[in-house]
Design an enzyme around this catalytic site. Structure first.
Site, short mmCIF file in Angstrom:
data_model
loop_
_atom_site.label_atom_id
_atom_site.label_comp_id
_atom_site.label_asym_id
_atom_site.label_seq_id
_atom_site.Cartn_x
_atom_site.Cartn_y
_atom_site.Cartn_z
N ASP A 198 25.07 -11.62 6.34
CA ASP A 198 23.71 -11.25 6.75
C ASP A 198 23.31 -12.00 8.02
O ASP A 198 22.35 -12.77 8.04
CB ASP A 198 22.73 -11.57 5.62
CG ASP A 198 21.36 -10.95 5.83
OD1 ASP A 198 21.27 -9.97 6.59
OD2 ASP A 198 20.39 -11.44 5.24
N GLN A 240 11.11 -20.84 -1.22
CA GLN A 240 10.28 -21.28 -0.10
C GLN A 240 10.88 -22.56 0.46
O GLN A 240 11.62 -23.27 -0.23
CB GLN A 240 8.83 -21.48 -0.52
CG GLN A 240 8.60 -22.54 -1.59
CD GLN A 240 7.16 -22.49 -2.09
OE1 GLN A 240 6.71 -21.46 -2.60
NE2 GLN A 240 6.45 -23.62 -1.94
N LEU A 264 7.16 -24.33 5.17
CA LEU A 264 7.59 -23.83 6.47
C LEU A 264 7.69 -22.30 6.45
O LEU A 264 7.36 -21.62 7.42
CB LEU A 264 8.95 -24.44 6.84
CG LEU A 264 9.48 -24.17 8.24
CD1 LEU A 264 8.58 -24.81 9.29
CD2 LEU A 264 10.90 -24.73 8.37
N ALA A 265 8.15 -21.76 5.33
CA ALA A 265 8.27 -20.30 5.16
C ALA A 265 8.32 -19.99 3.68
O ALA A 265 8.72 -20.82 2.85
CB ALA A 265 9.52 -19.76 5.86
N LYS A 306 14.99 -26.22 0.33
CA LYS A 306 14.86 -24.82 -0.07
C LYS A 306 14.68 -24.81 -1.59
O LYS A 306 15.58 -25.17 -2.33
CB LYS A 306 16.11 -24.02 0.33
CG LYS A 306 16.02 -22.54 0.04
CD LYS A 306 17.28 -21.82 0.55
CE LYS A 306 17.24 -20.34 0.23
NZ LYS A 306 18.48 -19.65 0.71
#
Length: 559
Positions: A292, A142, A135-136, A157
């Site tokens: 963040d 990733q 996905l990313a 993840k």
């Protein structure tokens, strides 16, 4: 430094760092910290054939490009530096904030063995379905979509294989480079590079531990259990570990997609208010906040709630620090420059106070707060106020503790998101109720009792250690190891007498506070007028003792 370079790989990495810095126009830094000499002794040369080819760029742009080329550790370092609004000017903060950690994801077959080891079985045996197309992709991990046996969509993840060894090697070099920069570059000393690297090391190691990230997420979710406006994805601990994070998949609109928000018919003003309440609760009430909160880490849900993801970087603030933050923001909002100056000097610590001229600092803060005199609360820009306060800190060589720098950066990001959602976003108005509650909570009976008990315990410890300290003092004097220069014995005796009196009064004051709080909060009996009166009398007595101590100190200062 030569003695710490224990492996050939570290030398090769050091050569690469030096060559990149030279190429981006930072050759003077390489020379001044001795990198070139170390590599020469190791028989390696700094590649300088393209030195200075990027000098047409601004320094902040050159630094960002150099950090991106040096890889994940240095990209993360730049992102941490982007939170230090007290150290760097606004143009550097903006440039470093643009650092991108997105990198092409590895093919799933390259991470399959690690995932199989973490799950204890093949991924297809654990999940009903898994999307092998990432996905990313990022520098440290990733993500892949998957579905549980009951059809629940989740996110995997996955930490990049071998990334820990790469990061730890870079951290070793960074620690040594920071020590050398601190010793050899006086103009960098006030930035405390060793402290920055220490903060960065702790932050990056925490980000690499996905189990720690999930514990952060669950703690924040527990804090918001009674707050309906926020969602934290559920953690599936059966399959979560230090290298693998399995959480619910969040189906929502990305934080920066305003067009999608409008198309979905979501209320932007309501979302801005909810976001402000979330961050203020984290900072001022819970003491644990998402450090963040950029648009990529939040999603707007169709029902108007906000989902936060990625809790690898969090900030923690103690009860005392939260009270200080509330006093600072309250002082800014209500134009009280003396309170603001006192808190900034307390935060900077003894080293900062020694360098700062308090009178000049107070004058600058007064000038700063005067520009907001008479400005309606809704027109105050807390982000601008905090940015200008950070500029004052740099001018006066004062440095914030890392936890506060993270908090200020989070508040700045929040206000930016709020203004993006609603140009008329009233950050000060949203903050004021939280500030008032935080100020009042500090003086609640249970907090007074706790502080009074701590003061009493510390005072008793001091008295208990006094005989031993006196014996050591006498022993040292008897052995000729102590030298006293007394200009006026009578004056010294008077000062000692005042000090003992103040200590005694302090113990009495603490005892009155603790006793009164216990009396007024005692359980097991029907509340009565005499108990309330006795408690109030105790608090009044404590106030009188406190005033007496302050008057004594004031008179001594005048002498």
């Amino acid at each position: 430094m030569w003695e710490t370079l224990g492996t050939l790989r570290d030398l090769g990495r050091l050569q690469e760092i030096a060559s990149v810095l030279v190429r981006y126009g930072f050759g003077d830094v390489v020379r001044r910290i001795g990198l070139a000499n170390v590599l020469e002794r190791a028989g390696r040369l700094v590649h300088a054939e393209h030195a200075g080819e990027f000098l047409h760029l601004q320094p902040a742009q050159r630094l960002r490009r150099a950090l991106e080329e040096l890889g994940p550790t240095f990209i993360k370092l730049g992102q941490v530096l982007a939170t230090r609004v007290d150290l760097l000017a606004a143009d550097w903060i903006v440039e470093l904030g643009a650092l991108q950690s997105a990198v092409p994801a590895l093919d799933f077959e390259q991470v399959r063995a690690q995932v199989r080891e973490d799950l204890g079985a093949e991924p297809e045996a654990v999940f009903d379905r898994i999307d092998t197309a990432a996905l990313a992709g990022a520098s440290l991990a990733q993500t892949h979509r998957a579905w549980l046996a009951d059809g629940t969509p989740v996110i995997l993840k996955i930490r990049r294989p071998g990334i820990v060894e790469v990061v730890e090697a870079d951290l070793r070099l960074l620690a040594r480079l920071a020590d050398i920069a601190q010793a050899r570059l006086p103009d960098l000393r006030r930035f405390r590079p060793d402290e920055v690297v220490k903060q960065f090391t702790a932050s990056l190691r925490a980000e690499l531990d996905f189990a720690a990230e999930c514990r952060n997420a669950e703690q924040i979710a527990a804090n918001f259990a009674q707050f309906p406006g926020m969602v934290v994805p559920r953690v599936y601990w059966t399959w979560t570990s230090a290298r693998l994070n399995v959480q619910d998949f969040v189906q929502g609109l990305p934080g920066g997609d305003m067009a999608a928000l409008d198309a979905a018919g979501l209320d932007r003003k309501a979302l801005a208010r909810t976001g402000a309440q979330i961050v203020m609760k984290m900072v001022l009430e819970d003491g644990l906040f998402h450090a963040d909160p950029h648009p990529g880490n939040l999603f707007y849900l169709p029902d108007g709630r906000i989902a936060l993801i990625d809790f690898g970087m969090v900030g923690r603030v103690s009860q005392t620090r939260r009270a200080q933050i509330a006093r600072l923001l309250h002082g800014l909002v209500t134009q009280q420059p003396e309170a603001v100056a006192d808190i900034l000097l307390d935060w900077a610590g003894d080293e900062g106070q020694g360098e700062a001229d308090e009178a000049v600092l107070l004058a600058d803060i007064t000038t700063f707060t005067d520009q907001f005199h008479g400005v309606p609360l809704k027109d105050l820009r807390i982000g601008r106020m905090l940015t200008e306060i950070s500029t004052l800190l740099r001018v006066h060589a004062l440095v914030l503790p890392p936890d506060l720098a993270l908090m200020i950066k989070a508040l700045l990001t929040l206000e930016g998101l709020g203004r993006q959602l609603d140009p008329d976003f009233d950050m000060a108005g949203q903050a004021r109720p939280f500030l008032e509650r935080a100020m009042l909570a500090r003086y609640a009976p249970r907090h007074l009792a706790r502080r009074g008990g701590r003061m009493l315990g510390e005072s008793l410890d001091l008295l208990g250690e006094l005989p031993r300290d006196v014996r050591r003092l006498v022993r040292a004097a008897g052995r000729g190891r102590m030298k006293l220069e007394i200009t006026s014995l009578r004056s010294v005796g008077a000062q000692l007498n005042h000090a003992v009196n103040r200590l005694t009064m302090g113990i009495v004051t603490a005892a009155l506070i603790v006793g009164s709080a216990i009396v007024m909060n005692s359980a097991g009996g029907v509340p009565s007028a005499w108990r309330t009166g006795l408690g109030l009398a105790g608090f009044i007595g404590a106030a009188v003792c406190g005033v007496g101590i302050l008057l004594s100190i004031w008179r001594s200062g005048r002498r």
